[in-house]
Motif scaffolding. Structure first.
Motif, short mmCIF file in Angstrom:
data_model
loop_
_atom_site.label_atom_id
_atom_site.label_comp_id
_atom_site.label_asym_id
_atom_site.label_seq_id
_atom_site.Cartn_x
_atom_site.Cartn_y
_atom_site.Cartn_z
N LEU A 115 0.83 -1.21 0.00
CA LEU A 115 0.00 0.00 0.00
C LEU A 115 0.87 1.25 0.00
N PHE A 116 1.83 1.31 0.87
CA PHE A 116 2.68 2.50 0.99
C PHE A 116 3.40 2.79 -0.33
N TYR A 117 3.99 1.77 -0.92
CA TYR A 117 4.73 2.01 -2.16
C TYR A 117 3.81 2.22 -3.36
N CYS A 118 2.56 1.80 -3.26
CA CYS A 118 1.57 2.19 -4.27
C CYS A 118 1.33 3.70 -4.19
N LEU A 119 1.24 4.23 -2.98
CA LEU A 119 1.09 5.68 -2.81
C LEU A 119 2.28 6.42 -3.41
N VAL A 120 3.47 5.91 -3.14
CA VAL A 120 4.70 6.53 -3.66
C VAL A 120 4.71 6.50 -5.19
N ASP A 121 4.47 5.33 -5.76
CA ASP A 121 4.50 5.18 -7.22
C ASP A 121 3.42 6.02 -7.89
N PHE A 122 2.23 6.01 -7.31
CA PHE A 122 1.12 6.77 -7.87
C PHE A 122 1.46 8.26 -7.90
N THR A 123 2.08 8.75 -6.85
CA THR A 123 2.47 10.15 -6.77
C THR A 123 3.58 10.47 -7.76
N LYS A 124 4.51 9.55 -7.94
CA LYS A 124 5.58 9.76 -8.92
C LYS A 124 5.00 9.87 -10.33
N GLU A 125 4.01 9.05 -10.63
CA GLU A 125 3.40 9.06 -11.96
C GLU A 125 2.61 10.33 -12.23
N SER A 126 1.97 10.84 -11.21
CA SER A 126 1.12 12.02 -11.36
C SER A 126 1.10 12.74 -10.02
N GLU A 127 1.90 13.80 -9.91
CA GLU A 127 2.13 14.40 -8.61
C GLU A 127 0.89 14.93 -7.90
N TYR A 128 -0.13 15.32 -8.64
CA TYR A 128 -1.33 15.87 -8.01
C TYR A 128 -2.45 14.85 -7.80
N ALA A 129 -2.38 13.71 -8.43
CA ALA A 129 -3.53 12.80 -8.46
C ALA A 129 -4.00 12.36 -7.08
N LEU A 130 -3.09 12.00 -6.21
CA LEU A 130 -3.49 11.52 -4.88
C LEU A 130 -4.16 12.63 -4.08
N PHE A 131 -3.57 13.81 -4.11
CA PHE A 131 -4.16 14.95 -3.41
C PHE A 131 -5.53 15.28 -4.00
N PHE A 132 -5.64 15.24 -5.32
CA PHE A 132 -6.90 15.49 -6.01
C PHE A 132 -7.97 14.49 -5.56
N LEU A 133 -7.61 13.21 -5.51
CA LEU A 133 -8.56 12.18 -5.08
C LEU A 133 -9.02 12.42 -3.65
N GLU A 134 -8.07 12.65 -2.77
CA GLU A 134 -8.41 12.79 -1.36
C GLU A 134 -9.22 14.05 -1.08
N THR A 135 -8.86 15.17 -1.66
CA THR A 135 -9.55 16.41 -1.33
C THR A 135 -10.92 16.53 -2.00
N ASN A 136 -11.19 15.70 -2.99
CA ASN A 136 -12.47 15.79 -3.69
C ASN A 136 -13.37 14.59 -3.48
N LYS A 137 -13.02 13.70 -2.57
CA LYS A 137 -13.79 12.47 -2.41
C LYS A 137 -15.24 12.70 -2.00
N ASP A 138 -15.54 13.82 -1.39
CA ASP A 138 -16.91 14.12 -0.99
C ASP A 138 -17.50 15.30 -1.77
#
Length: 188
Positions: free
Chosen positions: A84-107
């Protein structure tokens, strides 16, 4: 330029602007300028800003879900956390804003039924992992969404430090951070 390239440029520009400015403060002309395409080009591929943000959200959730999928029954809870942790790392490397975008817009009010369904499927997968860890006595007995918030919150804050240049990510640093996050949620 191919239509695929144009869509990629639009998606990247949208992700940046929606993350930095928010959905309501971002306009289609802003996205067009950032993507270096005409405003009409965006409407050729997306009916509206709401359609665009949902396509972007769904694509991001699907990419993370594909990255996260694994047979957790074949690995320990500890190995699952590392995954899980390294999925977060890899996902962020691929697209630096994607994780933040997902988390801040989930609701967010603008997410449609399909976006909510995909997010629910990902949340269910994460919840099943955390539930297994709790039932085996390996993880703290807190709600799964709280355990995820502890890990994700720490990771997102760290990434803000990386973006501002306050912290440099190295392999030893990531290993230490992964251990810190693990210590925060494991049952001592």
């Amino acid at each position: 330029m191919t239509s695929s390239n144009k869509v990629d440029l639009i998606m990247k520009a949208s992700l940046t602007l929606f993350t930095e400015r928010g959905f309501d403060a971002t306009t289609i002309p802003m996205i067009a300028a950032q993507a270096d395409v005409g405003t009409g080009t965006i409407y050729r591929y997306f009916d509206s800003k709401e359609t665009l943000v949902n396509v972007l959200y769904q694509e991001s959730v699907q990419r993370f879900t594909e990255k996260f999928k694994t047979d957790f029954s074949k690995i320990s809870v500890r190995e699952g956390f590392q995954h899980l942790f390294y999925c977060l790392v890899d996902f962020t490397k691929e697209s630096e804003y994607a994780l933040f975008f997902l988390e801040t817009n989930k609701d967010a009010y603008f997410l449609n039924e399909t976006s909510h369904k995909l997010l629910d499927e990902l949340t269910k997968m994460l919840g099943e992992y955390f539930q297994r860890g709790k039932s085996e006595g390996v993880l703290r007995n807190l709600p799964s969404n709280v355990l995820m918030a502890i890990v994700l919150g720490a990771y997102l804050k760290l990434y803000q430090l990386v973006r501002t240049g306050s912290v440099e990510i190295t392999k030893p640093f990531l290993k230490e951070l992964e251990l810190c996050c693990w210590d925060a949620i494991r049952n001592h």
